[in-house]
Design a protein around this motif. Structure first.
Motif, short mmCIF file in Angstrom:
data_model
loop_
_atom_site.label_atom_id
_atom_site.label_comp_id
_atom_site.label_asym_id
_atom_site.label_seq_id
_atom_site.Cartn_x
_atom_site.Cartn_y
_atom_site.Cartn_z
N THR A 304 0.84 -1.18 0.00
CA THR A 304 0.00 0.00 0.00
C THR A 304 0.88 1.24 0.00
N ASP A 305 0.28 2.40 -0.29
CA ASP A 305 1.09 3.60 -0.40
C ASP A 305 1.58 4.11 0.95
N GLY A 306 1.09 3.49 2.05
CA GLY A 306 1.64 3.85 3.35
C GLY A 306 3.12 3.54 3.47
N VAL A 307 3.61 2.58 2.66
CA VAL A 307 5.04 2.26 2.68
C VAL A 307 5.85 3.44 2.17
N THR A 308 5.53 3.91 0.96
CA THR A 308 6.30 5.01 0.36
C THR A 308 5.96 6.36 0.98
N ASP A 309 4.80 6.46 1.64
CA ASP A 309 4.41 7.73 2.28
C ASP A 309 4.92 7.84 3.70
N THR A 310 5.68 6.87 4.18
CA THR A 310 6.28 6.97 5.51
C THR A 310 7.13 8.24 5.60
N VAL A 311 6.88 9.03 6.62
CA VAL A 311 7.53 10.34 6.76
C VAL A 311 8.79 10.20 7.60
N GLY A 312 9.90 10.75 7.08
CA GLY A 312 11.16 10.76 7.80
C GLY A 312 11.72 12.16 7.91
N ALA A 313 12.97 12.24 8.35
CA ALA A 313 13.59 13.55 8.56
C ALA A 313 13.74 14.33 7.26
N ASP A 314 13.88 13.63 6.13
CA ASP A 314 14.06 14.30 4.85
C ASP A 314 12.90 14.02 3.90
N GLY A 315 11.70 13.90 4.44
CA GLY A 315 10.53 13.72 3.60
C GLY A 315 10.07 12.28 3.53
N ARG A 316 9.29 11.97 2.48
CA ARG A 316 8.73 10.64 2.30
C ARG A 316 9.81 9.62 1.97
N LEU A 317 9.51 8.37 2.30
CA LEU A 317 10.41 7.29 1.91
C LEU A 317 10.53 7.22 0.39
N GLY A 318 9.39 7.24 -0.31
CA GLY A 318 9.38 7.33 -1.76
C GLY A 318 9.68 6.02 -2.47
N GLU A 319 9.36 6.03 -3.77
CA GLU A 319 9.55 4.84 -4.60
C GLU A 319 11.01 4.46 -4.77
N ASP A 320 11.87 5.47 -4.97
CA ASP A 320 13.28 5.17 -5.23
C ASP A 320 13.92 4.45 -4.05
N ARG A 321 13.68 4.93 -2.85
CA ARG A 321 14.29 4.28 -1.69
C ARG A 321 13.68 2.90 -1.43
N LEU A 322 12.39 2.75 -1.73
CA LEU A 322 11.78 1.44 -1.58
C LEU A 322 12.45 0.44 -2.51
#
Length: 505
Positions: A304-322
């Protein structure tokens, strides 16, 4: 066919009594001349047909040739009631096949009635009924992933928000014609309203998939149901239809307003699926299935998009980091795929999160799915599995032992290794701190080596009981490892590594 004729829209939003009555309409008169639903406490929730009204509440059923049959209604962890079904004189009596069908129907009816009851309570006391919310959340996901020939499955979910809020993320696996349908979805919002849409979506997708054997038809059915609602309901869905035939394994991917499915092959990550509209949001919506041939060792990841929408110190986790987290994944490492995503989400999380996360992954079993060839006697096997930092890690560890070492060990050896791995994995849950854990397995012609690595204190050897001999409660796991393993030990190197070895017989 009887239950499919009573679609999920006929019970969604109803009370427990109305739900029970609607589902009994599917059984009377096709299955029985009369039927009744009794719930715990003696209340008769619904009655259909004249035979049931006269059926004794203490009727015994289930034997071959009986005129009355009693089917228990069970949900995970407890009984919630029973169905009493009767046939009038002149009609064929219940046989064993009728009993088997009735038991299967009772499972589905029990879940529907229990879901309806929990939604009723949640609606009236949502702010204070945490235990109801927990029970409903569990009922919206399969309690255990099914066995799928040629495929290994793994999943995890993380609920965010208030303790009494039920999230809208869901996943499931349905047997369909020619294979299985993997489904993951995300309903906007929280609470009872989101839970009712989640139950509707999950039920509609499963029923339509079983009837049609098509992921596209399943999504179209959900679109039809959501389109009938007065208010706009945002529910995204990704479906993967796994086909198994003599030529191997293939997949058909359908996206309905959902992030792409990921395929990990040879350590490389690629997206699968053509973007499609949200179900119920647009008139004349169309979806297209993207087909891909699979090879042994392929790993498919739905999230689900909750994975890539996880908020960190520098923004969302995002597709690239996933996707970076999955690069280099060993062939067929299903536990590693789920563990890497979970670790990436937990490492990136900063502050309060509101979006739930869910992941469902499938690995095609075959040559190359682990280091070593189980078809060659004595060939070494080496496996590393990331374990979740919760009690579920014990079952994940046992499953990894059976999946990876089952082809090379005798059944009794597998049982003994599973028992010992359970003990050291349980120790990691109790004493390993908040970090992630790792299971290491090595097997060759001479011995089996297993270890669990965590960030905590490892085994805590408790002192002997003052009024007895030996270790106090809590030390039995260590005693078991010491008695059954040929060698074992604890290593402390920036964490704890508890290991054991058993010589092959």
């Amino acid at each position: 066919e009887l239950l499919a004729a009573r679609g999920p829209e006929s019970v969604t939003g109803r009370s427990a009594a109305e739900t029970a009555g609607a589902l009994l309409d599917s059984l009377v008169p096709a299955y029985a001349d009369g039927a009744a639903v009794d719930v715990e406490g003696g209340e008769r929730l619904a009655v259909r047909g004249r035979a049931a009204s006269a059926a004794p509440r203490d009727a015994a059923g289930g034997r071959d040739g009986a005129a009355t049959i009693v089917l228990p209604l069970r949900v995970p962890g407890r009984d919630v009631g029973r169905i009493v079904a009767s046939r009038l004189p002149g009609r064929r009596r219940f046989n064993r096949a009728d009993a088997r069908f009735g038991q299967a129907a009772a499972i589905r009816i029990a879940l529907a009635v229990e879901n309806a009851r929990l939604v009723e309570e949640l609606t009236h006391a949502e702010a204070t009924q945490r235990h109801i919310a927990d029970a409903l959340q569990r009922s919206l996901r399969p309690s255990e992933l099914p066995e799928v020939p040629g495929v290994r499955l793994a999943a995890f979910s993380r609920a965010m928000g208030e303790a009494t809020e039920v999230g809208g993320d869901f996943y499931d696996v349905f047997p369909v014609s020619g294979g299985h349908l993997l489904v993951i979805g995300d309903v906007t919002g929280k609470g009872a309203a989101a839970a009712s849409i989640t139950a509707l979506a999950r039920g509609a997708l499963g029923a339509a998939a079983v009837q049609s054997g098509s992921a596209v038809e399943a999504v179209a059915r959900l679109d039809e149901l959501l389109g009938r609602r007065d208010e706009l309901t945002l529910c995204s869905v990704a479906c993967v239809h796994l086909h198994a035939d003599a030529g191997g394994m293939s997949a058909s991917v359908v996206l309905a307003g959902h992030p792409p499915v990921l395929l990990v092959r040879g350590g490389e990550v690629q997206p699968l699926g053509d973007p499609g509209p949200l179900p119920g949001a647009f008139p004349d919506a169309r979806w297209r299935a993207r087909h891909v041939d699979l090879v042994p060792g392929d790993v498919i990841v739905l999230r689900t998009d909750g994975v890539t929408d996880t908020v960190g110190a520098d923004g969302r986790l995002g597709e690239d980091r996933l996707r970076e987290a999955l690069v280099g994944l060993p062939s067929g490492d299903i536990e590693g795929a789920v563990g890497r995503i979970r670790a990436a989400v937990e490492a990136h999380t900063v502050g309060e999160q509101r979006d739930d996360t869910a992941v469902l992954a499938a690995a095609v079993v075959g040559e190359g799915s682990q280091v070593g060839d189980p078809n060659v006697p004595g060939a070494p096997v080496e496996v590393e599995v990331e374990l979740p930092s919760e009690a579920a890690s014990v079952s994940v560890a046992r499953r990894a032992v059976r999946d990876r070492l089952g082809p090379v060990l005798a059944p009794d050896e597998v049982d003994e290794v599973c028992l010992l791995v359970s003990e050291i994995a349980t120790n990691a849950v109790r004493h390993g701190g908040d970090g992630s854990y790792r299971l290491e397995l090595r097997c060759d012609a001479a011995r089996v080596h297993a270890a669990v690595v965590d960030t905590g204190t490892g085994f805590v050897v408790r002192p002997a009981c003052p009024d007895g001999d030996g270790l106090s409660e809590g030390g039995y796991g260590l005693t078991l490892v010491a008695s059954l393993a040929d060698r074992w030990g604890i290593e402390e190197t920036g964490g704890t590594r508890v290991w054991f070895e058993r010589d092959r017989r």
